[in-house]
Enzyme design. Sequence first.
Site, PDB file in Angstrom:
ATOM      1  N   HIS A  91      -8.478   9.542   3.677  1.00  0.00           N
ATOM      2  CA  HIS A  91      -8.134   8.440   2.764  1.00  0.00           C
ATOM      3  C   HIS A  91      -8.414   8.922   1.353  1.00  0.00           C
ATOM      4  CE1 HIS A  91      -7.952   4.533   0.857  1.00  0.00           C
ATOM      5  NE2 HIS A  91      -7.567   3.981   1.999  1.00  0.00           N
TER       6      HIS A  91
ATOM      7  N   ARG B 109      -0.436   8.683   1.894  1.00  0.00           N
ATOM      8  CA  ARG B 109      -1.821   9.132   1.770  1.00  0.00           C
ATOM      9  C   ARG B 109      -2.027  10.633   1.720  1.00  0.00           C
ATOM     10  NH1 ARG B 109      -4.923   5.142   5.723  1.00  0.00           N
ATOM     11  NH2 ARG B 109      -4.554   3.456   4.255  1.00  0.00           N
TER      12      ARG B 109
ATOM     13  N   GLU C  72       0.854  -1.196   0.000  1.00  0.00           N
ATOM     14  CA  GLU C  72       0.000   0.000   0.000  1.00  0.00           C
ATOM     15  C   GLU C  72       0.888   1.244   0.000  1.00  0.00           C
ATOM     16  OE1 GLU C  72      -2.668  -0.383   3.343  1.00  0.00           O
ATOM     17  OE2 GLU C  72      -3.627  -2.151   2.524  1.00  0.00           O
TER      18      GLU C  72
ATOM     19  N   ARG D 201      -0.124   8.766   9.362  1.00  0.00           N
ATOM     20  CA  ARG D 201      -0.008   7.313   9.565  1.00  0.00           C
ATOM     21  C   ARG D 201       0.218   6.591   8.243  1.00  0.00           C
ATOM     22  NH1 ARG D 201      -3.738   2.788   9.191  1.00  0.00           N
ATOM     23  NH2 ARG D 201      -5.303   4.275   8.507  1.00  0.00           N
TER      24      ARG D 201
ATOM     25  N   HIS E 218     -10.598   9.693   7.526  1.00  0.00           N
ATOM     26  CA  HIS E 218     -10.375   8.250   7.701  1.00  0.00           C
ATOM     27  C   HIS E 218      -9.736   7.885   9.034  1.00  0.00           C
ATOM     28  CE1 HIS E 218      -9.608   4.169   6.356  1.00  0.00           C
ATOM     29  NE2 HIS E 218      -8.315   4.301   6.584  1.00  0.00           N
TER      30      HIS E 218
END
Length: 542
Positions: free
Chosen positions: A242, A288, A120, A384, A349
């Site tokens: 997100h 992200r 990811e 994060r 998110h």
Amino acid sequence: MPQQNNYDVLIIGSGGAGLSLALKLADQRKVVVLSKFELTEGSTFYAQGGISAVLDSQESSIDSHIKDTLISGAGLCDPEIVRLSVEYGKKSIDFLHQQGMEFTECQNKAGESELHLNQEGGHSERRIVHHADATGKELSLSLIEQAKQHPNITLLEHHNAVDLITTQQQDPQEKRILGAYVLNTKTKQVKTIAANNVAIATGGANKVYLYTTNPQISTGDGIALAWRAGCRIANMEFMQFHPTCLYHPDGHSFLISEAVRGEGGRLMLPDGSAFMHEYDPRAELAPRDIVARAIDHQIKKHGLDCVFLDISYKPADFIKSHFPSIYKRCLQLNIDITKEPIPVVPAAHYTCGGVMTDSYANTDIKGLYALGEVAHTGLHGANRMASNSLLECLVFADRASEDILRQEPNRTAVEIPDWDESQVIDSEEEVMIAHNWDELRRFMWDYVGIVRSNQRLKRAEHRLDLLKNEVADYYQHYRISSDLLELRNLLIVADLIIQSALTRKESRGLHYTQDHPTLDNSQPPQNTILTPPKYIPNTDHA
Ligand code: FAD
Ligand code: SIN
């Protein structure tokens, strides 16, 4: 009146963090776990991509996970906490295996079965273990099944923690936790639960925004409970958006996992042109914050409703086996992801900041722990990295359990004032709550979202002040309900986000402001730590 402790440990929250802690304690302690709705209802159940965990023992693999986490965290991760968490990867997955959780497997080159690993954003390697694209559901159901069978675990659904109860010292560090007032949302009665240790595992606060991937429960209750009790809260400006939430009138909140980009999914404009390479050399696999901001920029620049994520060039069988839930959900909405791109938008998110803890999940108050998304441990910094959250839940459940089990159990009765409803009446104006919920979430989205400015933040602050006064007055005079409690908590969370954002005079990680669009490299990166006023009444009803 004196309250007998019927439990050693009260755990507020039945997600990955709360239930892992319960299971780790239950052989030696009597535990009660609260859940606001059904046990499954929390972000954990909806997690898709997986859990990042280094499974081999090679130092280079550990170092690489550490390095990626530190890069994503944009200078604000605590390196010791990052190392500790990454080194717990294998132990955490072993624990889940012991609870009966199953993971997706594949065959290696030698024809042996091994865990399949996802990739990811922000990860330079494949290191994410998963259960197809429904990792959280499998994790939740496995833990719930184990917890239900354990004689030392009591599970209370539809129980909403209203306020923590502590000893009365002014200095938080001298206070000791005594328990919590809890509203049974079915009977509408408030009871007192006394316990020698309390753990807050209430998840995130993303319902403070109009558009979010999070379930109903994510109203930041634990952050507000801890703040009212006197704990410090850190880094609330770092709310994570997100990049790819499904854009469809009936597909409310549905996430399109970052693992889709990990398997080659490409972001594009309605005319099919790619744009991520204009923003970052890692393109779709950038962290992200970068991808969400790039999409937001393209949407605003071209006046679009959404952008598109295309995986349809991969074989249909591959898509269906890797992303069965996403395939099924989109097909229900007449989007065949094996043939066409998916309309997506960013949505709130993850709450990177939270209740400050040490490496054993201790908060500022003796006997009070915070773990999971509600906590600020130092792992995530300013952003994060994907799939590090479930890892954090597991790591800090282990650490908190170690700390609690080191202490002598203590069930001495303690003096706790009764919950007092003599001064309140039933509300005749529930509409005020619904209206204020909506207003709050809208202005937070418009003024405190992906791109901020001082002027927008000040506008939000002004509106918030009006709501705070109205709700404080309402809370004093009317009987409590879940909606009112959540609104009261969200107002505190919104305030903490706005104050933290106003404090940071630079753009870093998830916090981007037009007034200070670059990093401030003139001094070492600082966390934003907010300390509650010396005395805020814990509750107006006791
Ligand atoms: P939660 O799972 O949110 O549980 C919170 C619990 O607290 C619930 O039981 C709730 O009822 C209870 N609660 C809350 N307030 C109260 C109260 N006042 N009184 C009583 N109980 C209360 N992370 C990853 O690492 N990998 C992923 O693949 C991933 N995918 C995600 C996909 C989605 C759609 C979402 C929303 C998040 C995802 N995340 C992922 C993030 C991750 O799922 C969460 O951060 C993590 O599950 C949080 O776990 P938790 O136990 O802290 O909280
Ligand atoms: C996802 O599957 O994209 C969510 C992963 C995460 O939030 O860590």
